[in-house]
Design a protein around this motif. Structure first.
Motif, short mmCIF file in Angstrom:
data_model
loop_
_atom_site.label_atom_id
_atom_site.label_comp_id
_atom_site.label_asym_id
_atom_site.label_seq_id
_atom_site.Cartn_x
_atom_site.Cartn_y
_atom_site.Cartn_z
N GLY A 89 38.91 30.33 40.43
CA GLY A 89 39.46 31.51 41.08
C GLY A 89 40.04 32.50 40.10
N PRO A 90 40.81 33.47 40.62
CA PRO A 90 41.40 34.50 39.78
C PRO A 90 42.27 33.95 38.68
CG PRO A 90 41.61 35.04 42.10
CD PRO A 90 41.11 33.64 42.03
N GLY B 151 41.92 40.71 41.84
CA GLY B 151 41.41 39.40 42.20
C GLY B 151 42.37 38.65 43.10
N LEU B 152 43.66 38.73 42.79
CA LEU B 152 44.67 38.07 43.62
C LEU B 152 44.72 38.71 45.00
CD1 LEU B 152 47.56 37.69 41.02
CD2 LEU B 152 46.14 35.87 41.97
N GLY B 153 44.60 40.04 45.03
CA GLY B 153 44.62 40.74 46.31
C GLY B 153 43.44 40.35 47.18
N ILE B 154 42.27 40.22 46.57
CA ILE B 154 41.08 39.83 47.32
C ILE B 154 41.21 38.41 47.84
CG2 ILE B 154 38.62 39.31 47.09
CD1 ILE B 154 38.43 41.67 45.17
N SER B 155 41.71 37.51 46.99
CA SER B 155 41.84 36.13 47.42
C SER B 155 42.84 36.00 48.57
CB SER B 155 42.26 35.24 46.25
OG SER B 155 43.55 35.58 45.78
N ARG B 156 43.90 36.80 48.54
CA ARG B 156 44.89 36.76 49.61
C ARG B 156 44.34 37.38 50.90
NH1 ARG B 156 50.04 38.81 46.00
NH2 ARG B 156 50.44 36.83 44.94
N GLY C 19 29.08 33.93 44.61
CA GLY C 19 30.05 34.99 44.42
C GLY C 19 30.25 35.83 45.66
N ALA C 20 31.42 36.45 45.72
CA ALA C 20 31.77 37.27 46.88
C ALA C 20 31.11 38.64 46.79
CB ALA C 20 33.28 37.44 46.95
N ALA D 58 34.36 42.79 36.91
CA ALA D 58 34.85 41.96 35.80
C ALA D 58 35.36 40.62 36.29
CB ALA D 58 35.97 42.70 35.06
N LEU D 59 35.54 40.47 37.60
CA LEU D 59 36.08 39.23 38.14
C LEU D 59 34.99 38.17 38.23
CD1 LEU D 59 38.20 40.79 41.02
CD2 LEU D 59 39.05 39.84 38.88
N PRO D 60 35.27 36.94 37.78
CA PRO D 60 34.25 35.90 37.75
C PRO D 60 33.78 35.43 39.11
CG PRO D 60 36.40 34.97 37.21
CD PRO D 60 36.57 36.46 37.23
N PHE D 61 34.59 35.64 40.17
CA PHE D 61 34.18 35.16 41.48
C PHE D 61 33.58 36.25 42.36
CE2 PHE D 61 38.59 36.39 41.81
CZ PHE D 61 38.67 37.06 43.03
N VAL D 62 33.41 37.45 41.81
CA VAL D 62 32.76 38.54 42.54
C VAL D 62 31.30 38.59 42.10
CG1 VAL D 62 32.64 41.04 42.89
CG2 VAL D 62 34.86 39.87 42.86
N GLY D 63 30.41 38.40 43.05
CA GLY D 63 28.99 38.37 42.73
C GLY D 63 28.29 39.70 42.90
N ARG D 64 28.79 40.55 43.80
CA ARG D 64 28.12 41.82 44.08
C ARG D 64 29.15 42.86 44.50
NH1 ARG D 64 22.81 43.18 45.41
NH2 ARG D 64 22.55 45.02 46.71
N VAL D 65 29.02 44.08 43.97
CA VAL D 65 29.89 45.18 44.32
C VAL D 65 29.04 46.36 44.75
CG1 VAL D 65 31.67 46.80 43.53
CG2 VAL D 65 31.66 44.45 42.68
N GLU D 66 29.34 46.94 45.90
CA GLU D 66 28.64 48.12 46.38
C GLU D 66 29.65 49.22 46.65
OE1 GLU D 66 25.83 47.52 49.53
OE2 GLU D 66 25.32 45.50 48.86
N ALA D 67 29.34 50.43 46.20
CA ALA D 67 30.23 51.57 46.39
C ALA D 67 29.63 52.52 47.42
CB ALA D 67 30.46 52.30 45.07
#
Length: 233
Positions: free
Chosen positions: A129-130, A114-119, A3-4, A25-34
């Protein structure tokens, strides 16, 4: 870990936590840091980098754009996506000028994010993917909750940096370019119509056509795409 990794920078905790909740919530995102402090963000980037950095902006201050500019000056290869208001043409123009890979509305849905990240320069494993699965599955209750207190980790497919390719040329009509230019100046459909001596409905028709040609969902994305393709200056 698959995951991304996506980082979210915004000085407002409520905003960055809300964006992080949609990202996880996106299936291809593995980790989120704020991250809410510019100095902390720069210090982290000196030792490690995310796949995508999302930077929040505000109309009343240019702090977000200043941070994006500083980050891209130091790490020009980093994929940066700017978040802001849907009708803030000045921020869209400035974001593209700094080298940001994309611009998303604050209220973008998980699918749109998700689309924005992939682009922005990520390639997801085929079928994962998204677009994978029904849209209603995005953000389902099975997604991990975001508390805002620590980094989020979720299961997902492997995402890796994509090789950037030339985008197909897009040809807009004279009228469509006039409408797009008006949008970039923050004008409403009615204002553009008055200047071109056209009805507001006609302007909306031209807008729909140029959105379709540019692959844009709304004004902000259309304007950002126009600047990115060098169609406007």
């Amino acid at each position: 870990m698959g995951g991304a990794t996506v980082w979210v920078f915004d000085e407002r905790r409520r905003v960055r936590d809300d964006v992080a909740a949609r990202l996880v919530a996106l299936p291809f995102v593995g980790r989120v840091e704020a991250v809410g402090d510019a100095a902390s963000l720069l210090a982290r980037l000196a030792t490690r980098q995310p796949d995508v950095l999302m930077v929040g902006t505000q109309r009343a201050t240019d702090n977000g754009l200043a941070v994006a500019t500083q980050v891209l000056r130091t790490h020009p290869a980093l994929s940066v996506v700017v978040l802001g208001a849907p009708d803030d043409a000045e921020t869209v123009r400035a974001a593209v000028a700094t080298g940001a890979r994309g611009y998303l509305r604050w209220d973008a849905s998980p699918v749109e994010m998700g689309l924005g990240i992939s682009r922005a320069g990520l390639r997801v494993e085929p079928g994962r993917g998204p677009h994978a699965g029904p849209l209603s599955s995005v953000g389902a209750s099975s997604a991990p909750a975001w508390s805002g207190s620590s980094a989020l980790v979720s299961s997902g497919p492997t995402v890796r940096a994509a090789v950037r390719v030339d985008v197909p040329a897009v040809s807009l009509s004279v009228r469509e370019m006039q409408v797009l230019t008006g949008m970039s100046q923050g004008k409403s459909n009615a204002q553009i119509g008055r200047e071109l001596y056209l009805s507001e409905d006609t302007i909306k028709t031209h807008a729909r056509r140029l959105f379709r040609k540019l692959g844009a969902k709304d004004r902000a994305e259309a304007v950002a795409t126009g600047f990115r393709r060098g169609m406007m200056s």
